[in-house]
Design a protein around this motif. Structure first.
Motif, PDB file in Angstrom:
ATOM      1  N   LEU B  30       6.710   5.616  14.431  1.00  0.00           N
ATOM      2  CA  LEU B  30       7.718   4.613  14.761  1.00  0.00           C
ATOM      3  C   LEU B  30       8.865   4.693  13.746  1.00  0.00           C
ATOM      4  N   PRO B  31      10.118   4.854  14.209  1.00  0.00           N
ATOM      5  CA  PRO B  31      11.225   4.974  13.252  1.00  0.00           C
ATOM      6  C   PRO B  31      11.519   3.631  12.574  1.00  0.00           C
ATOM      7  N   VAL B  32      11.715   3.679  11.271  1.00  0.00           N
ATOM      8  CA  VAL B  32      12.005   2.489  10.466  1.00  0.00           C
ATOM      9  C   VAL B  32      13.218   2.802   9.607  1.00  0.00           C
ATOM     10  N   GLN B  33      14.134   1.840   9.509  1.00  0.00           N
ATOM     11  CA  GLN B  33      15.249   2.037   8.581  1.00  0.00           C
ATOM     12  C   GLN B  33      14.881   1.396   7.252  1.00  0.00           C
ATOM     13  N   ASN B  34      14.929   2.204   6.205  1.00  0.00           N
ATOM     14  CA  ASN B  34      14.555   1.673   4.890  1.00  0.00           C
ATOM     15  C   ASN B  34      15.205   2.498   3.796  1.00  0.00           C
ATOM     16  N   SER B  35      15.678   1.823   2.770  1.00  0.00           N
ATOM     17  CA  SER B  35      16.399   2.399   1.625  1.00  0.00           C
ATOM     18  C   SER B  35      17.334   3.538   2.028  1.00  0.00           C
ATOM     19  N   GLY B  36      18.197   3.225   2.975  1.00  0.00           N
ATOM     20  CA  GLY B  36      19.303   4.114   3.273  1.00  0.00           C
ATOM     21  C   GLY B  36      19.031   5.277   4.197  1.00  0.00           C
ATOM     22  N   ARG B  37      17.873   5.310   4.828  1.00  0.00           N
ATOM     23  CA  ARG B  37      17.653   6.375   5.808  1.00  0.00           C
ATOM     24  C   ARG B  37      16.635   5.921   6.842  1.00  0.00           C
ATOM     25  N   ILE B  38      16.497   6.733   7.899  1.00  0.00           N
ATOM     26  CA  ILE B  38      15.494   6.454   8.923  1.00  0.00           C
ATOM     27  C   ILE B  38      14.261   7.270   8.581  1.00  0.00           C
ATOM     28  N   LYS B  39      13.116   6.582   8.483  1.00  0.00           N
ATOM     29  CA  LYS B  39      11.888   7.300   8.158  1.00  0.00           C
ATOM     30  C   LYS B  39      10.794   6.840   9.100  1.00  0.00           C
ATOM     31  N   PRO B  40       9.740   7.624   9.256  1.00  0.00           N
ATOM     32  CA  PRO B  40       8.634   7.163  10.092  1.00  0.00           C
ATOM     33  C   PRO B  40       7.915   5.988   9.428  1.00  0.00           C
ATOM     34  N   TYR B  41       7.318   5.138  10.242  1.00  0.00           N
ATOM     35  CA  TYR B  41       6.557   4.006   9.711  1.00  0.00           C
ATOM     36  C   TYR B  41       5.478   4.493   8.751  1.00  0.00           C
ATOM     37  N   ASP B  42       4.959   5.659   8.998  1.00  0.00           N
ATOM     38  CA  ASP B  42       3.950   6.270   8.141  1.00  0.00           C
ATOM     39  C   ASP B  42       4.433   6.345   6.690  1.00  0.00           C
ATOM     40  N   THR B  43       5.657   6.872   6.504  1.00  0.00           N
ATOM     41  CA  THR B  43       6.224   6.987   5.167  1.00  0.00           C
ATOM     42  C   THR B  43       6.521   5.611   4.590  1.00  0.00           C
ATOM     43  N   PHE B  44       7.133   4.769   5.421  1.00  0.00           N
ATOM     44  CA  PHE B  44       7.499   3.427   4.979  1.00  0.00           C
ATOM     45  C   PHE B  44       6.277   2.690   4.438  1.00  0.00           C
ATOM     46  N   ALA B  45       5.199   2.709   5.224  1.00  0.00           N
ATOM     47  CA  ALA B  45       4.007   1.968   4.833  1.00  0.00           C
ATOM     48  C   ALA B  45       3.437   2.512   3.527  1.00  0.00           C
ATOM     49  N   LYS B  46       3.409   3.822   3.429  1.00  0.00           N
ATOM     50  CA  LYS B  46       2.857   4.453   2.228  1.00  0.00           C
ATOM     51  C   LYS B  46       3.690   4.063   0.999  1.00  0.00           C
ATOM     52  N   GLU B  47       5.013   4.127   1.136  1.00  0.00           N
ATOM     53  CA  GLU B  47       5.874   3.807  -0.008  1.00  0.00           C
ATOM     54  C   GLU B  47       5.745   2.337  -0.417  1.00  0.00           C
ATOM     55  N   MET B  48       5.679   1.461   0.572  1.00  0.00           N
ATOM     56  CA  MET B  48       5.581   0.033   0.263  1.00  0.00           C
ATOM     57  C   MET B  48       4.261  -0.287  -0.441  1.00  0.00           C
ATOM     58  N   LEU B  49       3.189   0.306   0.064  1.00  0.00           N
ATOM     59  CA  LEU B  49       1.892   0.036  -0.566  1.00  0.00           C
ATOM     60  C   LEU B  49       1.868   0.611  -1.982  1.00  0.00           C
ATOM     61  N   GLU B  50       2.540   1.740  -2.179  1.00  0.00           N
ATOM     62  CA  GLU B  50       2.591   2.324  -3.516  1.00  0.00           C
ATOM     63  C   GLU B  50       3.389   1.438  -4.476  1.00  0.00           C
ATOM     64  N   ILE B  51       4.441   0.815  -3.961  1.00  0.00           N
ATOM     65  CA  ILE B  51       5.207  -0.092  -4.826  1.00  0.00           C
ATOM     66  C   ILE B  51       4.324  -1.246  -5.277  1.00  0.00           C
ATOM     67  N   VAL B  52       3.598  -1.834  -4.348  1.00  0.00           N
ATOM     68  CA  VAL B  52       2.815  -3.030  -4.656  1.00  0.00           C
ATOM     69  C   VAL B  52       1.507  -2.682  -5.355  1.00  0.00           C
ATOM     70  N   TYR B  53       0.777  -1.741  -4.789  1.00  0.00           N
ATOM     71  CA  TYR B  53      -0.594  -1.488  -5.224  1.00  0.00           C
ATOM     72  C   TYR B  53      -0.719  -0.230  -6.088  1.00  0.00           C
ATOM     73  N   GLY B  54       0.308   0.618  -6.038  1.00  0.00           N
ATOM     74  CA  GLY B  54       0.276   1.827  -6.861  1.00  0.00           C
ATOM     75  C   GLY B  54      -0.489   2.981  -6.245  1.00  0.00           C
ATOM     76  N   LYS B  55      -1.052   2.768  -5.065  1.00  0.00           N
ATOM     77  CA  LYS B  55      -1.806   3.835  -4.392  1.00  0.00           C
ATOM     78  C   LYS B  55      -1.492   3.783  -2.902  1.00  0.00           C
ATOM     79  N   PRO B  56      -1.657   4.910  -2.198  1.00  0.00           N
ATOM     80  CA  PRO B  56      -1.306   4.909  -0.767  1.00  0.00           C
ATOM     81  C   PRO B  56      -2.376   4.322   0.139  1.00  0.00           C
ATOM     82  N   SER B  57      -3.504   3.861  -0.411  1.00  0.00           N
ATOM     83  CA  SER B  57      -4.487   3.208   0.452  1.00  0.00           C
ATOM     84  C   SER B  57      -5.179   2.101  -0.332  1.00  0.00           C
ATOM     85  N   PHE B  58      -5.742   1.137   0.396  1.00  0.00           N
ATOM     86  CA  PHE B  58      -6.394  -0.011  -0.249  1.00  0.00           C
ATOM     87  C   PHE B  58      -7.796  -0.156   0.298  1.00  0.00           C
TER      88      PHE B  58
END
Lengths: 473, 542
Positions: B30-58
């Motif tokens: 699913l395309p998501v607009q985030n930090s200045g570009r269009i990225k797949p939701y896959d990337t978006f989710a991974k980056e967001m979780l890494e910001i909060v939790y520091g790892k790509p899975s919980f």
């Protein structure tokens, strides 16, 4: 009686000197010394800033001497290898290239220009500010209209700060202006006070408050006239407040003119939007509040009123510079002390004469104006992050031109680059474009040097290959 | 040859697998607009979780699932320990246990101290002073809270292209059919993860997955109809999801590892017939390495050399190229061994420290948006670091031989010293023009050829260091041991120029690459190598 040195002995000395100056040992020492000195420079820059690193390390006697030694070493080693053979090609080219590059850098430093120029959107400017050069200027006036220049001194307070023991002195007609202290990194806060003695030549000062509880407006500011009858304005968006003479008719905007009266009174005239006629007039005393009568419900209070006001600075000193710090120098005149902030002006009074003293970055007249017709900033989609910014400018003869990042304008020997911009912190609208203006007569020499060095490196591999082919495997 | 065929087949099947997604996977695309570009939701989710939790899975659940549940039931997450806080000063200020690393939102943000810390951070921001690690950590904490709240409130997930302008509509802005379609998506998402959690049969899971895929497609149609032009980057989206899951650099370092083992056998056990396997393995690794590099280039439309992570990847690529070329010319074996070993080490470091070496794809700062110069200048300088890195690894190998006994390995040490010398020459041949090109770019875009900016100054210092070594060799002061030790010691100048200026000094115009973290590790590595040199020289003198 001195004996002339015998020719053979002289030659031997010369040879020994050249031997030492061209030695690999010296080369390695020089290379390591340069590396050490400039490494120190980067730490100074991290601790303070680039300007400090330049003044304390890069543009110092030590740096110049070690670079000079490098030049001597490079020349001596080439003299020593004379006559050159084919295998010397890359060595000679690389060394000549470095010398040419250094020569170009010296020319740039001596004759080049590197400054910044700020143009407001819709405005124009032709003055380039040199961030590394500062001057002190002193003007005098008897009547307040005509000014004569009394002194103009290039100063470097950073490296040579004045002290009470060793002040910098500018002689006036009536006493000496002494510069007695310097602070490189201060955060200034304006302070307005009543002078000890009135002299009738200072302007008035008004500290006002605009307030409305409902819409959370609370502005407290000083308005200080530079001289009597000077008009000074505070624009807080929906209305303007002025201190100074009021016009007969309004300008069709919401504004209040506060006019100092002889005897210490303060009169006010209120104008409103879409009308030339005064809405309200009256007089105001310190501590009093009045409602201007505009549609928006605000109240204006005079917190402090000084018929004659003196400005000074409260300085907070810092160890290292930040974007908020500036430098300040302390002056004494006729027993009074005052701080002067970089790129600011103060007045000093004696019985008959007023001295105007300014301390600021040197300004160079380009000789032609640069007009900023439009400034555009593209942002990355859905963010505030700048992607590209560009300025539509106009210069004489050429007319319109677009300057953008990495696309400068070359005009009359100057190169004008897009450096940065200023924006309104509330709306995010760009208000001004900042260019860096540069004139570099050493540019082509440096490029030539670079080219020669690169050729030398390529040759190194060429000859190595040949040499390898010659070897039996 | 059979082994090669098996490896090739394995690789091919992997690539095929990642091209055809399993049921329930459509959400990733699913395309998501985030930090200045269009990225797949896959990337978006991974980056967001890494910001909060520091790892790509919980707790074993993927980011794509976690992030959506933050939005669907934020209260369920209030007491889950998802916020990573590592800075002890911050923990002390919040009166939280220092040995703990993950905290619940309740513990952190309902904490009385938190508001005071926020004010402290704002005051620091207003003062415009440089941030110390403590304030950087506070800033991260604020950012973690912002991301969690932004996602929980639906403001941060921008998934519908606008009719006008460039800012996409977030979940919170959706109305009418868009909202309905999104509700449908979330409903089948909940059904799907519910089914998986209950451990239903494979068929039921597939059905739920297919239902989710259908509702994602339905939502995409609705979103696309709002502005088809802005919603037409399927090729890049698909490639990015593939890139996220294929891990080309991980495969590359595994292959380099195998190649370096072969080469070690060839070099130290004298088994020359293993050489062709080494070439094949290294070649395959190199192909994947290049492929990953190419994919990043395609996704961002620029040369991927704009942050530490990207330059490490590029540098290790260069190390393989240079060592391969030197191997072809000299057949020294040890150079190729050092190259593959070094590339492996560098890629493993790049893969395992995302906080310091950020692998995410970020848009460029305005001043860097000059592809031509960026490519030439940065690539030339960082490829020179590859040659110096090669000299560094070779130096390490040499030091080990000195410790094992100089007499026994004279011939090997001679080869290593010569290789160090060659690698340094290559490095200088790239670094000197690279610095000059940097000057030309600086002149072209900032108006000065040389400005003593720390980044350029340290590149110059590194060059001067290696020039001093080469002149010392010329003067005969540096024999084999000198060259080998210099290969190791002088590389600390490169580390300073490359990493130190950004992460230690933190000053100058090259601020776009600035970051924090890892200083203690890098410092320890440098120190350990100094000690290794000292130890080897003591052993040698005995």
């Amino acid at each position: 009686m001195l004996q002339p040195i015998p020719k053979s002995k002289f030659k031997a000395y010369l040879r020994a000197t050249i031997k030492f100056l061209s030695s690999l040992k010296l080369a390695v020492i020089v290379i390591l010394s340069i590396a050490t000195v400039v490494a120190v420079g980067t730490f100074v820059e991290a601790k303070l800033d680039a300007a400090a690193a330049r003044k304390l390390v890069y543009n110092t006697f030590w740096m110049y001497s070690v670079m000079g030694l490098l030049a001597i070493n490079l020349i001596a080693v080439m003299v020593d290898r004379w006559p050159w053979k084919a295998r010397h090609t890359s060595f000679v080219l690389a060394h000549i290239g470095i010398l040419v590059l250094m020569a170009g850098s010296i020319i740039t430093q001596r004759y080049g220009l590197d400054g910044s120029l700020r143009v407001a959107v819709g405005g124009q400017s032709q003055y380039v500010i040199l961030p590394s050069e500062t001057d002190v200027l002193v003007y005098t006036t008897f009547d307040g209209d005509r000014y004569t220049k009394l002194a103009e001194k290039p100063v470097d307070f950073y490296l040579n700060p004045p002290t009470a023991e060793k002040p910098m002195v500018v002689a006036g007609y009536t006493g000496e202006i002494k510069f007695v202290d310097f602070k490189p990194y201060v955060i200034p806060a304006r302070k307005v006070t009543a002078p000890k003695e009135l002299n009738g030549r200072r302007g008035a000062g008004l500290r006002f408050q605009i307030q409305n509880q409902n819409i959370k407006v609370n502005v407290i500011e000083w308005l200080v006239q530079l001289r009597p009858n000077h008009l000074v304005t505070h624009d807080f968006g929906p209305a303007k407040l002025h201190l100074g003479p009021a016009p007969e008719k309004g300008n069709g905007v919401n504004e209040i003119f506060f006019t100092p009266q002889a005897g210490g009174d303060l009169k006010y005239v209120v104008y409103q939007k879409d009308s030339e006629k005064p809405l309200k007039t009256g007089s105001l005393k310190e501590g009093e509040v009045f409602n201007p009568g505009w549609k928006m419900p605000i109240e204006v209070r005079a917190l402090r009123y000084l018929p004659e006001a003196e400005e000074d600075w409260d300085l907070q000193e810092r160890e290292a510079p930040t974007p908020l710090t500036t430098s300040a120098v302390k002056l004494t005149f006729n027993g009074q002390e005052q701080w002067l902030i970089l790129n600011d002006t103060i007045k000093l009074f004696s019985n008959d004469i007023v001295y105007v003293v300014s301390y600021g970055n040197r300004r160079i007249d380009l000789g032609f104006p640069i007009k900023l017709t439009k400034f555009t900033m593209d942002r990355y989609q859905g963010t505030n992050k700048a992607m590209e910014y560009k300025s539509n400018v106009e210069v004489p003869d050429l007319g319109g031109h677009l300057i953008s990042m990495n696309e400068p304008l070359k005009y009359r020997g100057f190169t004008i680059y897009q450096a940065s911009f200023e924006e309104n912190p509330n709306t995010g609208e760009p208000t001004a474009s900042v260019f860096s203006v540069n004139q570099d007569p050493g540019r082509w020499i440096k490029y030539l040097g670079s080219l020669i060095i690169s050729l030398g490196i390529i040759m190194l591999f060429y000859f190595k290959k040949k040499a390898n082919k010659g070897k039996p495997s | 040859m059979k082994r090669l065929q098996i490896i090739l087949l394995l690789l091919l099947s992997l690539m095929v697998c990642s091209a055809f997604a399993a049921p329930g996977e459509a959400l990733r695309y699913l395309p998501v607009q985030n930090s200045g570009r269009i990225k797949p939701y896959d990337t978006f989710a991974k980056e967001m979780l890494e910001i909060v939790y520091g790892k790509p899975s919980f707790e074993g659940r993927g980011a794509t699932e976690i992030i959506l549940t933050w939005m669907l039931s934020p209260t369920a997450w209030e007491n889950k320990k998802i916020f990573e806080v590592r800075n002890h000063e911050v923990l002390k200020a919040l009166k939280l246990p220092l040995e703990q690393r993950y905290f619940a939102g309740q513990e952190l943000f309902a904490n009385e101290q938190f508001q005071m810390l926020q004010q402290e951070l704002q005051a620091k921001r207003d003062s415009k002073e440089k941030f110390t690690p403590y304030f950087q950590a506070l800033q991260r904490l604020e950012n973690q809270l912002g991301v969690f709240r932004g996602i929980a409130g639906g403001h941060m997930l921008n998934i519908v292209p606008p009719k006008e302008g460039t800012t996409w509509l977030s979940v919170a802005d959706l109305q009418g059919p868009q909202q309905e379609a999104f509700m449908g998506l979330t409903k089948s998402f909940v059904d799907y993860i519910g089914a998986i959690a209950q451990g239903v049969s494979k068929e039921q899971a597939t059905t739920a997955g297919q239902a989710l895929d259908e509702s994602v497609l339905k939502f995409r149609e609705v979103a696309k109809s709002n502005n088809p032009e802005l919603y037409s980057n399927d090729a890049k989206i698909n490639t990015e999801v593939h890139y996220n899951h294929f891990h080309p650099f991980r495969w590359a370092y595994i292959l380099y590892m195998l190649a370096s083992i072969m080469l070690l056998l060839v070099w130290s056990m004298d088994k020359p017939n293993l050489m062709k396997f080494a070439w094949i393995l290294a070649g395959l690794g190199f192909v994947l390495h290049t492929y990953g590099f190419g994919v990043r280039m395609y996704l961002m439309d620029r040369a991927p050399v704009t942050n530490m992570y990207e330059t490490v990847v590029w540098m290790s690529w260069g190390a393989v190229v240079f060592s391969g070329v030197l191997e072809i010319i000299y057949k020294f074996r040890v150079v190729f061994f050092a190259g593959t070993l070094g590339a492996m080490v560098a890629l493993i470091i790049a893969d395992s420290a995302p906080a310091v070496l950020d692998p995410s794809l970020q848009p460029l700062e305005a001043v860097l948006r000059s592809n031509y110069w960026l490519t030439i200048h940065v690539m030339t300088i960082t490829i020179s670091y590859a040659a110096f890195f090669l000299a560094f690894i070779l130096g390490d190998i040499g030091l080990i031989y000195y410790i094992k006994g100089e007499e026994k390995y004279q011939a090997k040490l001679q080869i290593i010293a010569t290789s160090v010398y060659r690698a340094m020459q290559i490095g200088i041949a790239f670094l000197a023009p690279g610095i000059i090109l940097g000057g030309i770019w600086a002149d072209y875009s900032w108006g000065r050829f040389w400005g003593w900016d720390p980044k350029e100054t340290w590149a110059l210092i590194a060059l001067l260091g290696y020039l001093a070594v080469l002149h010392g060799r010329l003067g005969g002061w540096f024999k084999n041991f000198g060259m080998i030790a210099a290969g190791v010691i002088t590389f600390s100048l490169v580390i300073m120029a490359w990493y130190g200026v950004n992460f230690v000094l933190g000053a100058g115009l090259h601020t776009y690459g600035f970051g924090a973290g890892g200083v203690e590790y890098v410092g320890a590595i440098v120190l350990a190598h100094f000690l290794l040199v000292v130890y080897a020289s003591i052993v040698r003198k005995k």
